[in-house]
Design a protein around this motif. Structure first.
Motif, short mmCIF file in Angstrom:
data_model
loop_
_atom_site.label_atom_id
_atom_site.label_comp_id
_atom_site.label_asym_id
_atom_site.label_seq_id
_atom_site.Cartn_x
_atom_site.Cartn_y
_atom_site.Cartn_z
N GLY B 217 7.50 -3.14 -3.05
CA GLY B 217 7.08 -2.43 -1.85
C GLY B 217 7.92 -1.19 -1.64
N SER B 218 7.31 -0.18 -1.08
CA SER B 218 8.00 1.10 -0.88
C SER B 218 7.94 1.51 0.59
N GLY B 219 9.00 2.15 1.02
CA GLY B 219 9.04 2.74 2.36
C GLY B 219 8.55 1.78 3.43
N ALA B 220 7.72 2.33 4.32
CA ALA B 220 7.25 1.56 5.48
C ALA B 220 6.50 0.30 5.08
N ALA B 221 5.78 0.34 3.95
CA ALA B 221 4.98 -0.83 3.54
C ALA B 221 5.88 -2.02 3.21
N ALA B 222 7.01 -1.74 2.54
CA ALA B 222 7.93 -2.83 2.18
C ALA B 222 8.50 -3.49 3.43
N ALA B 223 8.71 -2.68 4.47
CA ALA B 223 9.38 -3.17 5.67
C ALA B 223 8.45 -3.96 6.59
N GLU B 224 7.16 -4.01 6.28
CA GLU B 224 6.26 -4.79 7.14
C GLU B 224 6.56 -6.28 6.97
N SER B 225 6.63 -6.95 8.08
CA SER B 225 7.00 -8.36 8.06
C SER B 225 5.80 -9.20 7.68
N ARG B 235 3.47 -5.10 2.97
CA ARG B 235 2.18 -4.90 3.63
C ARG B 235 1.08 -5.73 2.99
N GLY B 236 1.08 -5.80 1.67
CA GLY B 236 0.03 -6.55 0.97
C GLY B 236 -1.28 -5.80 0.93
N LEU B 237 -2.33 -6.48 0.48
CA LEU B 237 -3.63 -5.84 0.27
C LEU B 237 -4.57 -6.05 1.45
N GLY B 238 -4.05 -6.59 2.54
CA GLY B 238 -4.89 -6.83 3.72
C GLY B 238 -4.50 -8.13 4.37
N ALA B 241 -4.19 -11.17 2.15
CA ALA B 241 -3.16 -11.17 1.11
C ALA B 241 -1.97 -10.39 1.67
N PRO B 242 -1.38 -10.94 2.74
CA PRO B 242 -0.45 -10.16 3.53
C PRO B 242 1.00 -10.21 3.05
N GLN B 243 1.22 -9.83 1.82
CA GLN B 243 2.59 -9.75 1.28
C GLN B 243 2.53 -8.95 -0.01
N SER B 244 3.71 -8.51 -0.44
CA SER B 244 3.89 -7.77 -1.70
C SER B 244 3.12 -6.44 -1.67
N VAL B 245 2.57 -6.05 -2.81
CA VAL B 245 2.04 -4.69 -2.95
C VAL B 245 0.85 -4.38 -2.04
N SER B 246 0.77 -3.09 -1.69
CA SER B 246 -0.36 -2.56 -0.93
C SER B 246 -0.96 -1.40 -1.71
N ARG B 247 -1.89 -0.71 -1.08
CA ARG B 247 -2.45 0.49 -1.72
C ARG B 247 -1.72 1.77 -1.29
#
Lengths: 410, 410
Positions: B217-225, B235-238, B241-247
């Motif tokens: 995770g990067s920046g703000a996305a990584a910091a999402e709980s 942030r995850g993919l939605g 799937a609310p963890q790990s990588v996002s878009r």
């Protein structure tokens, strides 16, 4: 790609809660307590840990352990911090005085098919700490029955997953060649699935069951039996991963079973095609053709009103007529006793096309139908499509071309 | 690569059974019933579905549902068909007459932390159908304690997994660049892990917990709980799937947390490195350096005899001294209350470096230590190594170079 999560939001979820409340009243339940990530997502729109209490009458509440902020932003219904688990009974009594204010017994359904016993025992003890008697009973059938019939939004998500599987297969097939290991090709296929948005695994409800992207297996490796609750297990990477791909290399003139799926926005898809580098031996080609005959015949019965178990019986008879009973849906002792299964947020949803599932199909159900034949030491052949049941008959969501995939010997 | 499965075979597993029998006798248990795939693999060498009955005295038996043939070929101990579940009590009485021949009560420990309630209730009912009274009690602590201390074979497998993570990271890092999505890069990394033999997911014992290859995770996305039981969710993919990588795309001058693992031959590894395209803001760089200071300080105490909770207390104090308490192991309400965890066949093994785990560390334990700092809206920084506890101190199994990974702006 920005998805409109709201499409699956409050209105639709309110309908689901209403159905569950109806089912509760019929079953004599006073409330339902959802605990499992997939059921919580289905009911609330969020997958954060905690409990959702749905009274048979009135508004539900999502008691969130973590992350509260995330659940509040995603949930279609009231979401509050769970707080101390020990005080959960007190919280419930304050929020639902009609339910928990008397002497009980209050009958609460919950997902006993997946809820770990330790949690069940702690919940029972905590809920019975006050003077109200609370009974936790199995409500998994209620939620599984409601989840059988999909909404248009859900059908769209499953269809999107089917499109991803087709795109990934099309992109990965040109790389499948003799001498490559099953694992290497699966890694390429999974890469194609992942970049298209596959969440990384497919969810499955059964205890001790795991599925990531399905199963790819060739020749003797595909025919190895396994614990996995499907017709084809596969050799796998060793005793600690005893299913799907192995390090066997693809060889010519043996069947390659490509039974794959993915999970998009929570929804899974299941599709099987059979491939061969060169030619299939005549008897395996014939078995493949029988699997196609079976799926064509079953399609004629895939409509509202057909009992689920009748489809299995029909397929069994066709396999027997072809002299292939012993090879149908696995081999010998390791055959599974179903022809297909419901699919949605999980790969093992209801109904199951199996003996004992006598209820008639309904419009809006989604079913994976997967006639397959296993030949020990030689391979597995078959086909699988995922269909929506509509008033007019089945509508295939899986869209990969339906043919024996013949790859050239290079 | 051909692995010598025998290295982990009968001799070693007999030792495990012996330890479990000792623990049973101390706990006043007459037998242990293993039901979970991972525990079955640990005890038998096979992961086929069924039950293993280990009497406090005498030889165990593996009652296999499916696949019997495979379990027989893999198991270090007697494996037989389970047959009809209804007759399982009769089978046990025939095989273990001393245990099930009297009026009881027979006390059997089983894994109540993972066993679904439905199965527990059916087992209880079935086992009590005859005149012998049988009590099923929680034995999960027994097996989890034995699994804490690893054998040389197991250490070799975890080390092999660490090598795979390092190789995959080295191969994938050159592709990480500004403007690429987290998902795209994760797909590449996972491909590198998979071709090296990653089984496709990492196993985790916790209810509703999932982990595939960890979290990027990067920046703000990584910091999402998130619900995920670790310091960084992502942030995850939605919502499904609310963890790990996002878009989210990677941007310059923000931390990129690469908290990854894999599963080789059943054994998992966990490692975190922090990367940045360009430069980290000064305060985040300082927090990263505090995480390195903490891991260096903790290493001095990572030896037999140190209470597990003392390590967490030490780290908490260092975070407080640096003025970073609110950011340590998550942010605010969503902080997790541990510094690290045991690791082996599962990623959430014992001991946990947390309050309440007062037992001293022992040689042969394997621990992932992961001091991290979360800055909402900005990112997560930190480091994680997995260590063997030896008499001479910690031995890091994770081998990726320990440095802030600085990638050029292109």
């Amino acid at each position: 790609m920005k998805l409109d999560w709201q499409a699956d939001s409050r209105g639709e979820r309110t309908g689901r809660i209403g159905k569950l409340q109806n089912a509760m009243r019929k079953a004599g339940l006073d409330a339902f307590l959802a605990t499992q990530n997939v059921d919580l997502y289905y009911l609330t729109g969020s997958m954060q840990t905690g409990y959702m209490l749905i009274p048979a009458e009135g508004e539900p509440t999502y008691y969130v352990r973590r992350s509260v902020a995330r659940a509040i932003s995603e949930s279609s219904f009231r979401a509050v911090p769970l707080g101390s688990f020990r005080n959960f009974a007190g919280t419930l009594a304050a929020d639902y005085p009609k339910l928990f204010g008397g002497i009980g017994p209050v009958r609460i359904g919950t997902e006993l098919d997946v809820l770990p016993t330790q949690v069940y025992l702690k919940l029972s003890e905590m809920l019975n700490a006050s003077s109200t008697k609370v009974e936790l009973v199995d409500g998994s059938g209620l939620i599984r029955r409601i989840r059988m019939v999909k909404s248009p939004y859900e059908l769209g998500r499953i269809s999107a997953a089917a499109e991803v599987v087709d795109g990934a297969l099309t992109a990965a097939l040109p790389y499948l060649r003799e001498g490559m290991t099953e694992l290497e090709w699966m890694a390429r296929l999974e890469h194609e699935l992942r970049v298209r948005g596959h969440i990384g695994l497919m969810r499955m409800r059964g205890y001790n069951q795991e599925v990531i992207t399905g199963m790819v297996g060739s020749g003797a490796a595909a025919a190895e039996s396994s614990y996995f609750d499907g017709p084809a297990g596969g050799r796998g990477l060793g005793p600690s991963a005893p299913q799907s791909v192995s390090r066997k290399t693809f060889a010519r003139n043996e069947p390659i079973l490509i039974d794959i799926g993915c999970c998009m926005d929570g929804y899974v898809i299941d599709q099987t095609r059979t491939a061969v580098i060169g030619d299939l031996p005549a008897d395996l080609l014939r078995a493949y053709e029988v699997s196609v005959h079976i799926i064509r015949a079953v399609e004629n019965s895939l409509k509202p009103g057909t009992p689920a178990d009748a489809l299995y019986a029909e397929a069994l008879k066709m396999a027997a007529d072809a002299g292939l009973s012993e090879h149908f849906m696995g081999y010998g002792e390791d055959r599974v006793k179903f022809l297909g299964h419901g699919i949605g947020l999980e790969i093992d949803e209801w109904p199951v096309l199996a003996k004992g599932f006598a209820n008639p199909l309904e419009a809006g159900m989604v079913l994976a139908v997967e006639p397959k034949f296993t030949f020990p030491g030689r391979g597995v052949v078959g086909i699988e499509n995922t269909y929506i049941i509509t008033e007019g008959g089945p509508l295939a969501l899986t869209r990969s071309k339906e043919e024996l995939i013949i790859l050239p010997i290079q």
